[in-house]
Design a protein around this motif. Structure first.
Motif, mmCIF file in Angstrom:
data_model
loop_
_atom_site.group_PDB
_atom_site.id
_atom_site.type_symbol
_atom_site.label_atom_id
_atom_site.label_comp_id
_atom_site.label_asym_id
_atom_site.label_seq_id
_atom_site.Cartn_x
_atom_site.Cartn_y
_atom_site.Cartn_z
ATOM 1 N N ILE A 3 101.279 -83.654 56.429
ATOM 2 C CA ILE A 3 101.585 -82.936 55.189
ATOM 3 C C ILE A 3 102.851 -83.536 54.589
ATOM 4 O O ILE A 3 103.860 -83.702 55.277
ATOM 5 N N GLY A 4 102.779 -83.854 53.306
ATOM 6 C CA GLY A 4 103.938 -84.382 52.608
ATOM 7 C C GLY A 4 104.768 -83.249 52.037
ATOM 8 O O GLY A 4 104.223 -82.260 51.544
ATOM 9 N N LEU A 5 106.071 -83.389 52.106
ATOM 10 C CA LEU A 5 106.981 -82.393 51.544
ATOM 11 C C LEU A 5 107.965 -83.087 50.612
ATOM 12 O O LEU A 5 108.749 -83.936 51.045
ATOM 13 N N VAL A 6 107.890 -82.752 49.329
ATOM 14 C CA VAL A 6 108.837 -83.265 48.344
ATOM 15 C C VAL A 6 109.992 -82.268 48.254
ATOM 16 O O VAL A 6 109.766 -81.079 48.009
ATOM 17 N N LEU A 7 111.201 -82.760 48.446
ATOM 18 C CA LEU A 7 112.391 -81.920 48.313
ATOM 19 C C LEU A 7 112.896 -82.047 46.874
ATOM 20 O O LEU A 7 113.431 -83.091 46.490
ATOM 21 N N ASN A 79 98.933 -73.046 61.667
ATOM 22 C CA ASN A 79 98.780 -74.364 62.294
ATOM 23 C C ASN A 79 99.589 -74.419 63.573
ATOM 24 O O ASN A 79 100.796 -74.184 63.553
ATOM 25 N N SER A 80 98.946 -74.794 64.674
ATOM 26 C CA SER A 80 99.692 -74.899 65.923
ATOM 27 C C SER A 80 100.413 -76.240 66.009
ATOM 28 O O SER A 80 101.445 -76.352 66.644
ATOM 29 N N PHE A 81 99.883 -77.261 65.354
ATOM 30 C CA PHE A 81 100.550 -78.562 65.315
ATOM 31 C C PHE A 81 100.198 -79.246 64.004
ATOM 32 O O PHE A 81 99.050 -79.249 63.583
ATOM 33 N N PHE A 82 101.217 -79.798 63.369
ATOM 34 C CA PHE A 82 101.015 -80.637 62.195
ATOM 35 C C PHE A 82 102.217 -81.567 62.086
ATOM 36 O O PHE A 82 103.155 -81.481 62.893
ATOM 37 N N GLU A 83 102.174 -82.462 61.141
ATOM 38 C CA GLU A 83 103.253 -83.406 60.937
ATOM 39 C C GLU A 83 103.741 -83.278 59.496
ATOM 40 O O GLU A 83 102.934 -83.095 58.592
ATOM 41 N N LEU A 84 105.046 -83.391 59.313
ATOM 42 C CA LEU A 84 105.628 -83.404 57.977
ATOM 43 C C LEU A 84 106.203 -84.784 57.696
ATOM 44 O O LEU A 84 106.834 -85.391 58.568
ATOM 45 N N LEU A 85 105.978 -85.254 56.484
ATOM 46 C CA LEU A 85 106.633 -86.442 55.981
ATOM 47 C C LEU A 85 107.481 -85.958 54.815
ATOM 48 O O LEU A 85 106.957 -85.508 53.801
ATOM 49 N N VAL A 86 108.783 -85.980 54.988
ATOM 50 C CA VAL A 86 109.726 -85.364 54.053
ATOM 51 C C VAL A 86 110.369 -86.440 53.179
ATOM 52 O O VAL A 86 110.956 -87.400 53.693
ATOM 53 N N LEU A 87 110.243 -86.260 51.858
ATOM 54 C CA LEU A 87 110.758 -87.225 50.897
ATOM 55 C C LEU A 87 111.542 -86.501 49.809
ATOM 56 O O LEU A 87 111.009 -85.588 49.178
ATOM 57 N N PRO A 88 112.786 -86.900 49.560
ATOM 58 C CA PRO A 88 113.520 -86.286 48.454
ATOM 59 C C PRO A 88 112.964 -86.784 47.124
ATOM 60 O O PRO A 88 112.472 -87.910 47.024
ATOM 61 N N VAL A 89 113.057 -85.963 46.108
ATOM 62 C CA VAL A 89 112.505 -86.281 44.796
ATOM 63 C C VAL A 89 113.249 -87.439 44.124
ATOM 64 O O VAL A 89 112.694 -88.117 43.266
ATOM 65 N N TYR A 123 110.169 -88.303 59.244
ATOM 66 C CA TYR A 123 108.890 -87.841 59.793
ATOM 67 C C TYR A 123 109.210 -86.787 60.846
ATOM 68 O O TYR A 123 110.149 -86.972 61.636
ATOM 69 N N LEU A 124 108.451 -85.686 60.843
ATOM 70 C CA LEU A 124 108.717 -84.593 61.777
ATOM 71 C C LEU A 124 107.409 -84.028 62.329
ATOM 72 O O LEU A 124 106.651 -83.395 61.586
ATOM 73 N N PRO A 125 107.116 -84.268 63.615
ATOM 74 C CA PRO A 125 105.978 -83.571 64.225
ATOM 75 C C PRO A 125 106.398 -82.121 64.461
ATOM 76 O O PRO A 125 107.508 -81.865 64.920
ATOM 77 N N VAL A 126 105.520 -81.187 64.132
ATOM 78 C CA VAL A 126 105.910 -79.771 64.142
ATOM 79 C C VAL A 126 105.066 -78.962 65.111
ATOM 80 O O VAL A 126 103.837 -79.001 65.077
ATOM 81 N N THR A 127 105.770 -78.218 65.950
ATOM 82 C CA THR A 127 105.157 -77.210 66.818
ATOM 83 C C THR A 127 105.974 -75.928 66.619
ATOM 84 O O THR A 127 106.966 -75.920 65.893
ATOM 85 N N GLN A 128 105.593 -74.885 67.293
ATOM 86 C CA GLN A 128 106.375 -73.645 67.215
ATOM 87 C C GLN A 128 107.801 -73.877 67.706
ATOM 88 O O GLN A 128 108.754 -73.318 67.173
#
Length: 182
Positions: A3-7, A79-89, A123-128
């Motif tokens: 999942i991409g995240l635009v800051l 979601n028990s596991f997903f990945e974030l790709l974080v990019l500033p605007v 990049y951030l792999p995400v769990t609880q």
């Protein structure tokens, strides 16, 4: 799922206007960042921006991590596991190739990943456990440094490749930062 995240929640004080809505090569910076994340194979894109219709911070005044926290809060229950790709605007010259390499390196290291001395994008792999660590970092420890959080979750700090063009690291915060080819 990546999942991409635009800051895009900053106040743009140095720019003097809402930089997320400024145009670069015919597109707003929000649209440009969204397109970069789509090209980097993100299956979904979220935009953190404290405006109606966008992902809003749950914890105020914690900078970029407020957007990451809001994304984890929105996604973790389902979601028990997903990945974030974080990019500033405000990185209009970033490339999808670099973002894809960042994800590949993170997956290879099986850890969060960023380039040393350049904490965004990451990049951030995400769990609880990731969500719990971020909550503790922001609420209990009252910290807000992105690199501090990445270090806390054991992120891999990659070396910047020598001889590589640094144009994609351009961060536009003030009018004088804008590239000439906009």
């Amino acid at each position: 799922m990546l999942i991409g995240l635009v800051l895009a929640g900053g106040q743009s004080r140095r720019m003097g206007q809402d930089k997320a809505l400024m145009c670069y090569k015919g597109n707003t910076l929000i649209d440009r960042a969204t397109s970069l994340l789509q090209s980097a194979k993100c299956s979904e894109i979220m935009v953190s921006r404290n405006e109606p219709g966008f992902l809003n911070d749950k914890i105020q005044d914690v900078g970029p991590l407020g957007g990451v926290h809001a994304a984890l809060h929105a996604l973790c229950p389902s979601n028990s596991f997903f990945e974030l790709l974080v990019l500033p605007v405000d990185m209009p010259q970033m490339t999808p190739q670099f973002l894809t390499q960042l994800v590949s390196s993170g997956r290879e290291h099986n850890a969060a990943c960023y380039v040393e001395n350049r904490f965004l994008p990451f990049y951030l792999p995400v769990t609880q456990a990731t969500e719990n660590a971020l909550n503790s970092y922001l609420v209990k420890e009252k910290k807000r440094r992105v690199v501090g959080f990445l270090e806390e979750v054991g992120a891999a700090a990659l070396q910047e490749k020598s001889g590589q063009s640094s144009a994609h690291w351009l961060n536009v915060n003030a009018p004088s930062d804008w590239p000439h080819d906009r």
